[in-house]
Design a protein around this motif. Structure first.
Motif, mmCIF file in Angstrom:
data_model
loop_
_atom_site.group_PDB
_atom_site.id
_atom_site.type_symbol
_atom_site.label_atom_id
_atom_site.label_comp_id
_atom_site.label_asym_id
_atom_site.label_seq_id
_atom_site.Cartn_x
_atom_site.Cartn_y
_atom_site.Cartn_z
ATOM 1 N N SER A 38 10.444 -6.204 -6.785
ATOM 2 C CA SER A 38 10.785 -4.876 -6.881
ATOM 3 C C SER A 38 12.632 -5.040 -6.763
ATOM 4 O O SER A 38 12.820 -5.856 -5.753
ATOM 5 N N ILE A 63 -0.617 5.685 -10.103
ATOM 6 C CA ILE A 63 -1.577 4.752 -9.930
ATOM 7 C C ILE A 63 -2.723 5.432 -9.094
ATOM 8 O O ILE A 63 -2.244 6.229 -8.146
ATOM 9 N N ALA A 67 -4.682 -0.024 -8.361
ATOM 10 C CA ALA A 67 -3.661 -0.658 -7.271
ATOM 11 C C ALA A 67 -3.309 -2.064 -7.225
ATOM 12 O O ALA A 67 -2.371 -2.631 -7.271
ATOM 13 N N ALA A 92 -2.409 -3.391 -10.583
ATOM 14 C CA ALA A 92 -0.929 -3.325 -10.856
ATOM 15 C C ALA A 92 -0.018 -4.523 -10.052
ATOM 16 O O ALA A 92 0.961 -4.827 -10.519
ATOM 17 N N SER A 93 -0.549 -4.422 -8.732
ATOM 18 C CA SER A 93 0.465 -5.422 -7.896
ATOM 19 C C SER A 93 0.278 -6.803 -8.335
ATOM 20 O O SER A 93 1.026 -7.715 -8.342
ATOM 21 N N ARG A 99 2.616 -7.393 -11.421
ATOM 22 C CA ARG A 99 3.956 -7.364 -10.888
ATOM 23 C C ARG A 99 4.386 -8.765 -10.278
ATOM 24 O O ARG A 99 5.166 -9.409 -10.656
ATOM 25 N N ALA A 134 4.350 -7.783 -3.606
ATOM 26 C CA ALA A 134 4.264 -6.703 -4.629
ATOM 27 C C ALA A 134 4.160 -5.550 -3.725
ATOM 28 O O ALA A 134 3.158 -5.462 -2.798
ATOM 29 N N GLN A 190 2.838 -1.422 -4.128
ATOM 30 C CA GLN A 190 2.431 -0.711 -5.206
ATOM 31 C C GLN A 190 1.751 0.526 -4.551
ATOM 32 O O GLN A 190 0.989 0.657 -3.684
ATOM 33 N N ASP A 229 0.273 2.991 0.452
ATOM 34 C CA ASP A 229 1.048 1.923 -0.320
ATOM 35 C C ASP A 229 0.398 0.552 -0.168
ATOM 36 O O ASP A 229 -0.190 0.348 1.250
#
Length: 323
Positions: free
Chosen positions: A148, A184, A190, A193-194, A197, A213, A215, A230
């Motif tokens: 990020s 998400i 989640a 998605a991580s 990334r 990561a 998320q 998170d």
């Protein structure tokens, strides 16, 4: 008494004084001569004479007190050069010890001193400006990349790992757009998605260091009980490790979830993973604050603080795993 008798007494006293004076001078001279010519056996008892044999040149040994006629020329020259006699050999032995010590361990000793000085300078620099940690080589420390480029996600992870590890370098890298919903929903989405990334960073940059990561997502823990939290995932490809931890959950009113669901298009491409409208956007509008500040406005705890606490847990888990 007559005058002649007085003179006789005076003369007799003068003769006696002269004789006494001569006697004192004679005795003094005799004592001085005896001190100069006294043999070793007459020395005071606190001075001892060695009775060990004296080694001569070529391995020949002389009796105690004997003197070699064929003295070693080199020994004579050495003794002439050292007016202090045995003290010269003592000095040379000390310098020899210093030379041997420096020759054998001097390199490592100097290296440790230099490393300690460098570490002290680095500590002063990073104390005055903590952001300089990312520009100072960690020299065997931990290097972490955050998937990020958002400071609200990178800075708490940097702080947590620098507190846990004596030397660590943490920097953020921007990821490509991943094909997931903007908001998400659910633990499984989640986690997926991580992973996307992390893979995005490895595809863009040839790095072998651990990647973290962050998320954000919402989840329904029980019926009509929604929470915002998170997920932090650390992936270490070199060591084959993957660690996960979660931040503190914040409850979300069900009405906010219904608004996000209603604002999501029916044919939304990523509807399986969540909504097209984020909860942060809706909460920010309702609370009249920036979308990144609604957590602190509602609960008094910022999102950065939540990520920081979770990152400290993750950093210590990683440290203990490496032991």
């Amino acid at each position: 008494m007559s005058e002649e008798s007085s003179f006789e007494i005076i003369n007799r006293k003068s003769d006696e004084l002269e004789a006494l004076k001569n006697d004192i001078v004679q005795r003094t001279n005799m004592k001085s001569a005896s001190l100069v010519s006294s043999p070793p056996s007459d020395l005071p008892n606190f001075i001892t004479v060695s009775s060990y044999p004296t080694p001569g040149p070529s391995g020949v040994t002389y009796p105690a007190g004997a003197k070699s006629d064929n003295s070693d020329p080199q020994s004579k020259s050495d003794s002439e050069k050292s007016p202090e006699g045995n003290d010269g050999s003592l000095g040379s032995s000390i310098f020899g010890w210093v030379k041997d010590t420096v020759g054998t361990t001097g390199t490592s000793l100097l290296s440790k001193v230099a490393e300690k000085a460098k570490s002290s300078v680095d500590s002063v620099i990073t104390t005055l400006d903590p952001q300089m940690r990312d520009f100072i080589p960690n020299n065997g420390g931990v290097e972490i990349i955050v998937a990020s480029d958002k400071e609200i996600e990178v800075s708490p992870i940097r702080e947590a790992f620098q507190q846990t590890f004596s030397r660590s370098s943490v920097r953020g890298l921007e990821t490509d757009t991943i094909e997931v919903a903007k908001q998400i929903v659910g633990f499984d989405s989640a986690s997926q998605a991580s992973t996307l990334r992390v893979d995005s960073i490895r595809n863009q940059h040839p790095v072998n260091c651990p990647i973290i990561a962050v998320q954000s997502f919402i989840a329904e823990i029980s019926e009509d009980k929604w929470y915002d939290l998170d997920l932090l995932v650390l992936h270490d490809l070199e060591k084959g490790l993957q660690l996960e931890t979660y931040s503190q959950m914040i409850p979300i009113p069900t009405s906010i979830i219904n608004l996000a669901r209603e604002d999501t298009e029916k044919d939304y491409k990523y509807s399986k993973s969540g909504f097209s409208v984020t909860v942060s956007h809706i909460m920010g509008n309702n609370l009249q604050v920036h979308p990144s500040e609604w957590h602190e406005t509602l609960t008094g705890v910022s999102r950065r603080s939540r990520i920081l606490f979770a990152a400290k847990v993750l950093a210590n888990l990683y440290k203990n795993t490496l032991l």
